[in-house]
Write a protein that holds these residues in place. Sequence first.
Motif, mmCIF file in Angstrom:
data_model
loop_
_atom_site.group_PDB
_atom_site.id
_atom_site.type_symbol
_atom_site.label_atom_id
_atom_site.label_comp_id
_atom_site.label_asym_id
_atom_site.label_seq_id
_atom_site.Cartn_x
_atom_site.Cartn_y
_atom_site.Cartn_z
ATOM 1 N N VAL A 30 -17.663 -54.136 -41.028
ATOM 2 C CA VAL A 30 -18.664 -53.130 -40.664
ATOM 3 C C VAL A 30 -19.743 -53.766 -39.777
ATOM 4 O O VAL A 30 -20.149 -53.183 -38.763
ATOM 5 C CB VAL A 30 -19.276 -52.462 -41.916
ATOM 6 C CG1 VAL A 30 -20.317 -51.427 -41.514
ATOM 7 C CG2 VAL A 30 -18.178 -51.806 -42.767
ATOM 8 N N PHE A 31 -20.183 -54.970 -40.127
ATOM 9 C CA PHE A 31 -21.176 -55.671 -39.307
ATOM 10 C C PHE A 31 -20.626 -55.884 -37.886
ATOM 11 O O PHE A 31 -21.330 -55.649 -36.899
ATOM 12 C CB PHE A 31 -21.546 -57.011 -39.948
ATOM 13 C CG PHE A 31 -22.673 -57.714 -39.257
ATOM 14 C CD1 PHE A 31 -23.985 -57.474 -39.628
ATOM 15 C CD2 PHE A 31 -22.429 -58.613 -38.227
ATOM 16 C CE1 PHE A 31 -25.045 -58.119 -38.983
ATOM 17 C CE2 PHE A 31 -23.470 -59.265 -37.582
ATOM 18 C CZ PHE A 31 -24.780 -59.015 -37.957
ATOM 19 N N ALA A 32 -19.378 -56.300 -37.784
ATOM 20 C CA ALA A 32 -18.749 -56.490 -36.469
ATOM 21 C C ALA A 32 -18.725 -55.176 -35.687
ATOM 22 O O ALA A 32 -18.968 -55.167 -34.471
ATOM 23 C CB ALA A 32 -17.332 -57.046 -36.622
ATOM 24 N N ALA A 33 -18.466 -54.067 -36.369
ATOM 25 C CA ALA A 33 -18.425 -52.770 -35.691
ATOM 26 C C ALA A 33 -19.778 -52.404 -35.090
ATOM 27 O O ALA A 33 -19.852 -51.741 -34.052
ATOM 28 C CB ALA A 33 -17.960 -51.677 -36.659
ATOM 29 N N PHE A 34 -20.868 -52.862 -35.725
ATOM 30 C CA PHE A 34 -22.215 -52.578 -35.232
ATOM 31 C C PHE A 34 -22.683 -53.556 -34.156
ATOM 32 O O PHE A 34 -23.703 -53.316 -33.523
ATOM 33 C CB PHE A 34 -23.222 -52.631 -36.394
ATOM 34 C CG PHE A 34 -23.399 -51.326 -37.118
ATOM 35 C CD1 PHE A 34 -24.394 -50.433 -36.745
ATOM 36 C CD2 PHE A 34 -22.574 -50.984 -38.178
ATOM 37 C CE1 PHE A 34 -24.571 -49.239 -37.420
ATOM 38 C CE2 PHE A 34 -22.737 -49.789 -38.851
ATOM 39 C CZ PHE A 34 -23.732 -48.913 -38.465
ATOM 40 N N THR A 35 -21.965 -54.659 -33.953
ATOM 41 C CA THR A 35 -22.494 -55.717 -33.092
ATOM 42 C C THR A 35 -21.553 -56.183 -31.986
ATOM 43 O O THR A 35 -21.954 -57.033 -31.186
ATOM 44 C CB THR A 35 -22.885 -56.950 -33.943
ATOM 45 O OG1 THR A 35 -21.736 -57.407 -34.670
ATOM 46 C CG2 THR A 35 -24.021 -56.615 -34.896
ATOM 47 N N GLN A 36 -20.346 -55.660 -31.911
ATOM 48 C CA GLN A 36 -19.395 -56.117 -30.899
ATOM 49 C C GLN A 36 -19.014 -54.961 -29.988
ATOM 50 O O GLN A 36 -18.561 -53.908 -30.472
ATOM 51 C CB GLN A 36 -18.155 -56.716 -31.558
ATOM 52 C CG GLN A 36 -18.465 -57.957 -32.372
ATOM 53 C CD GLN A 36 -17.263 -58.481 -33.132
ATOM 54 O OE1 GLN A 36 -16.153 -57.975 -33.024
ATOM 55 N NE2 GLN A 36 -17.487 -59.519 -33.927
#
Length: 170
Positions: A30-36
């Motif tokens: 989820v963090f990757a979805a918000f930052t990549q």
Amino acid sequence: MTHAATLDHRIEDARTLVLDRTFAATPERVFAAFTQPEHLRHWWGPRGWTLTYCTVDLRPGGRWHYCMTCQDPAQGDFYGMNSWGLGVYEHIGAPTRLTYTDHFSDEQGAVNDQMPATLTDLTFEAVPGGTRVTSRSTYVRPEDLQAVLDMGMLQGISETWDRLAEHLPG
């Protein structure tokens, strides 16, 4: 715990909009979805809007510059419109926390001072079966929060997070 099918929201202190939703994915995903950018391009923006430009410099002081374009003729006057935004990262605590100030901007990244800025603090908490995302969006004045609510921001973010839920399993 069951996963929320809809976005829970509340207003605190007349200046902060708090959003909560649980997604069926790990905090890292989820963090990757918000930052990549390769993830953001698939889900950021309400239905009928596409992220047509996106750069991310994920570090304190780094910038997330993006453009959403309305590609749905059924949205009338919005069809073909570009909406530029600029996020300036303040805190990055992968994969549990992300804080940035979000501004309306132009295509060069110049901040539009006529529109309210949003201090967004996101937390990503592992829960059974997924990740609870809590977003705290704070505005300088209650009138600023009301202005973005009047623009349809709550519907827009609900649709955006629906698209995130659809993207995550892929």
